[in-house]
Write a protein that holds these residues in place. Structure first.
Motif, PDB file in Angstrom:
ATOM      1  N   ALA A 154      32.431  63.475  30.134  1.00 26.90           N
ATOM      2  CA  ALA A 154      32.776  63.028  31.478  1.00 26.90           C
ATOM      3  C   ALA A 154      34.212  62.541  31.485  1.00 26.90           C
ATOM      4  O   ALA A 154      34.758  62.146  30.446  1.00 26.90           O
ATOM      5  CB  ALA A 154      31.841  61.907  31.940  1.00 26.90           C
ATOM      6  N   GLY A 155      34.824  62.568  32.654  1.00 27.09           N
ATOM      7  CA  GLY A 155      36.168  62.047  32.784  1.00 27.09           C
ATOM      8  C   GLY A 155      36.611  62.082  34.228  1.00 27.09           C
ATOM      9  O   GLY A 155      36.023  62.783  35.054  1.00 27.09           O
ATOM     10  N   GLY A 159      41.295  63.061  32.823  1.00 36.04           N
ATOM     11  CA  GLY A 159      40.124  63.039  31.960  1.00 36.04           C
ATOM     12  C   GLY A 159      39.066  64.026  32.392  1.00 36.04           C
ATOM     13  O   GLY A 159      38.311  64.558  31.565  1.00 36.04           O
ATOM     14  N   GLY A 160      38.982  64.298  33.704  1.00 34.72           N
ATOM     15  CA  GLY A 160      38.083  65.342  34.188  1.00 34.72           C
ATOM     16  C   GLY A 160      38.524  66.710  33.711  1.00 34.72           C
ATOM     17  O   GLY A 160      37.703  67.565  33.368  1.00 34.72           O
ATOM     18  N   ASN A 161      39.836  66.928  33.699  1.00 34.08           N
ATOM     19  CA  ASN A 161      40.378  68.153  33.112  1.00 34.08           C
ATOM     20  C   ASN A 161      39.946  68.273  31.654  1.00 34.08           C
ATOM     21  O   ASN A 161      39.453  69.315  31.221  1.00 34.08           O
ATOM     22  CB  ASN A 161      41.904  68.130  33.234  1.00 34.08           C
ATOM     23  CG  ASN A 161      42.608  69.243  32.474  1.00 34.08           C
ATOM     24  OD1 ASN A 161      42.524  69.322  31.254  1.00 34.08           O
ATOM     25  ND2 ASN A 161      43.349  70.073  33.183  1.00 34.08           N
ATOM     26  N   LEU A 183      32.783  65.794  36.139  1.00 35.17           N
ATOM     27  CA  LEU A 183      34.209  65.882  36.426  1.00 35.17           C
ATOM     28  C   LEU A 183      34.500  65.116  37.721  1.00 35.17           C
ATOM     29  O   LEU A 183      34.164  65.567  38.818  1.00 35.17           O
ATOM     30  CB  LEU A 183      34.635  67.344  36.575  1.00 35.17           C
ATOM     31  CG  LEU A 183      34.063  68.341  35.546  1.00 35.17           C
ATOM     32  CD1 LEU A 183      34.546  69.753  35.847  1.00 35.17           C
ATOM     33  CD2 LEU A 183      34.418  67.928  34.131  1.00 35.17           C
ATOM     34  N   LEU A 184      35.098  63.945  37.575  1.00 33.99           N
ATOM     35  CA  LEU A 184      35.424  63.105  38.721  1.00 33.99           C
ATOM     36  C   LEU A 184      36.832  63.440  39.215  1.00 33.99           C
ATOM     37  O   LEU A 184      37.818  63.244  38.486  1.00 33.99           O
ATOM     38  CB  LEU A 184      35.352  61.629  38.344  1.00 33.99           C
ATOM     39  CG  LEU A 184      33.961  61.075  38.035  1.00 33.99           C
ATOM     40  CD1 LEU A 184      34.058  59.857  37.143  1.00 33.99           C
ATOM     41  CD2 LEU A 184      33.252  60.711  39.335  1.00 33.99           C
ATOM     42  N   TYR A 185      36.917  63.968  40.444  1.00 32.78           N
ATOM     43  CA  TYR A 185      38.187  64.412  41.050  1.00 32.78           C
ATOM     44  C   TYR A 185      39.146  64.928  39.971  1.00 32.78           C
ATOM     45  O   TYR A 185      40.225  64.364  39.738  1.00 32.78           O
ATOM     46  CB  TYR A 185      38.840  63.305  41.886  1.00 32.78           C
ATOM     47  CG  TYR A 185      38.608  61.892  41.411  1.00 32.78           C
ATOM     48  CD1 TYR A 185      39.387  61.328  40.399  1.00 32.78           C
ATOM     49  CD2 TYR A 185      37.590  61.114  41.963  1.00 32.78           C
ATOM     50  CE1 TYR A 185      39.179  60.044  39.951  1.00 32.78           C
ATOM     51  CE2 TYR A 185      37.374  59.821  41.518  1.00 32.78           C
ATOM     52  CZ  TYR A 185      38.171  59.303  40.512  1.00 32.78           C
ATOM     53  OH  TYR A 185      37.966  58.019  40.061  1.00 32.78           O
ATOM     54  N   VAL A 245      30.717  68.030  39.896  1.00 36.72           N
ATOM     55  CA  VAL A 245      32.121  67.921  40.266  1.00 36.72           C
ATOM     56  C   VAL A 245      32.214  67.004  41.480  1.00 36.72           C
ATOM     57  O   VAL A 245      31.568  67.257  42.506  1.00 36.72           O
ATOM     58  CB  VAL A 245      32.737  69.295  40.592  1.00 36.72           C
ATOM     59  CG1 VAL A 245      34.207  69.140  40.980  1.00 36.72           C
ATOM     60  CG2 VAL A 245      32.601  70.245  39.408  1.00 36.72           C
ATOM     61  N   VAL A 246      32.985  65.935  41.355  1.00 33.53           N
ATOM     62  CA  VAL A 246      33.174  64.964  42.423  1.00 33.53           C
ATOM     63  C   VAL A 246      34.555  65.175  43.045  1.00 33.53           C
ATOM     64  O   VAL A 246      35.555  65.299  42.323  1.00 33.53           O
ATOM     65  CB  VAL A 246      33.059  63.526  41.892  1.00 33.53           C
ATOM     66  CG1 VAL A 246      33.451  62.505  42.965  1.00 33.53           C
ATOM     67  CG2 VAL A 246      31.638  63.257  41.410  1.00 33.53           C
TER      68      VAL A 246
END
Length: 310
Positions: A154-155, A159-161, A183-185, A245-246
């Motif tokens: 998670a990130g 960090g999502g990348n 994946l947060l934004y 995915v957020v």
């Protein structure tokens, strides 16, 4: 994709950030110092978890600092390896302490927060190498984590990348076995022609900020076409871990995240897209925004469902 009005709590956060905007106008070392000071004041009354442990694990070139967050319940637990945001230049374990604590409380998982190497001192692929190594370490050391064998990455933002890239690398290399990615934004597939970049330029992030982060991290345009730098460049995403995915309506990175969620679905990946039309980039890390707890609860549900299926 964007609400008529921004959430009032999110607007208050935006208003407080005006003194350091645009980010690109400041030296990255000064910004890191400001973050450390802000983190010290902001982390004085953190949400309780069972235990936190600071330590180090082997990295590709040197040891990596990590912080382990354990639930207040007997194990074994699912494991979440978490990568903080900050454009690959800023951010730390400390800046994301509140979010990792909330993840631990809501998911009942042990969270491994990773202090990967930052640009411009360590441009691509340093952060990717560290993120993959940390995930492999978590998979190889279930006893140290009291893990039940399930593993998620998670990130948020950069960090999502990294979480998406690790999931892609794990598919390509055949290990480790990742059960879920959150994946947060995420900072994926961003370009200046996107409506979200034009529409939300200067809300938390400006186009100049995004370009500055990219210049620091990629250290050359050719690297941006590498799918391990930007997974939107991958020819095929089939076989990567199921994903949440957020995205946020008032986020310049919104359309890149939406496009990636659609790519995952098109390539046959089980994906949940959670969109918050009145939110801003970075909202999940802000205890001043009530919706931050809501999104953590939402992604915890997705992770729990994935763990039950695994």
């Amino acid at each position: 994709m964007r609400a008529d009005e921004m959430d009032p709590q999110a607007q208050a956060v935006v208003d407080r950030r005006l003194g350091i905007s645009p980010i690109a106008d400041h030296d990255h070392r000064v910004l890191r110092l400001l973050q450390r000071v802000s983190t010290w004041f902001g982390n004085r009354d953190p949400p309780a978890v069972g235990a936190t442990t600071d330590g180090s694990i082997p990295g590709p070139e040197s040891d990596l600092r990590v912080r382990l967050y354990r639930p207040d319940a007997p194990g074994p637990y699912p494991t979440i390896v978490f990568f903080h945001g900050g454009g690959f230049v800023l951010g730390s374990i400390g800046t994301h302490d509140w979010l990792c604590r909330q993840l631990t409380r809501e998911t009942g998982a042990v969270v491994v927060s990773v202090d990967y190497r930052l640009a411009p001192e360590h441009p691509f692929p340093a952060a990717v190498e560290d993120a993959y190594a940390a995930t492999q370490w978590a998979a190889d050391n279930p006893d140290r984590l009291a893990s039940d064998g399930t593993l998620a990455v998670a990130g948020d933002s950069a960090g999502g990348n990294l979480a998406a890239v690790v999931a892609l690398m794990a598919r390509d290399r055949g290990e480790p076995d990742i059960d879920y990615q959150t994946l947060l934004y995420p900072g994926i597939g961003i370009h200046e022609g996107q409506e979200s970049v034009r529409q939300n330029d200067g809300i938390v992030l400006s186009l100049a900020d995004i370009e500055w982060f990219e210049d620091c991290y990629y250290d050359g345009e050719i690297h941006q076409r590498n799918p391990y730098a930007d997974p939107a460049a991958a020819c095929d995403l089939a076989g990567v871990a199921p994903a949440t995915v957020v995205t946020a309506g008032f986020d310049p990175l919104r359309d890149g995240g939406v496009d990636y969620a659609e790519r995952l679905a098109t390539d046959g990946v089980d994906v949940t897209h959670r969109h918050y039309p009145d939110m801003i980039h970075g909202f999940a890390t802000s205890p001043r925004i009530d919706r931050a707890e809501e999104v953590v609860g939402d992604i915890a549900t997705d992770i729990a469902d994935a763990v039950d299926r695994s």
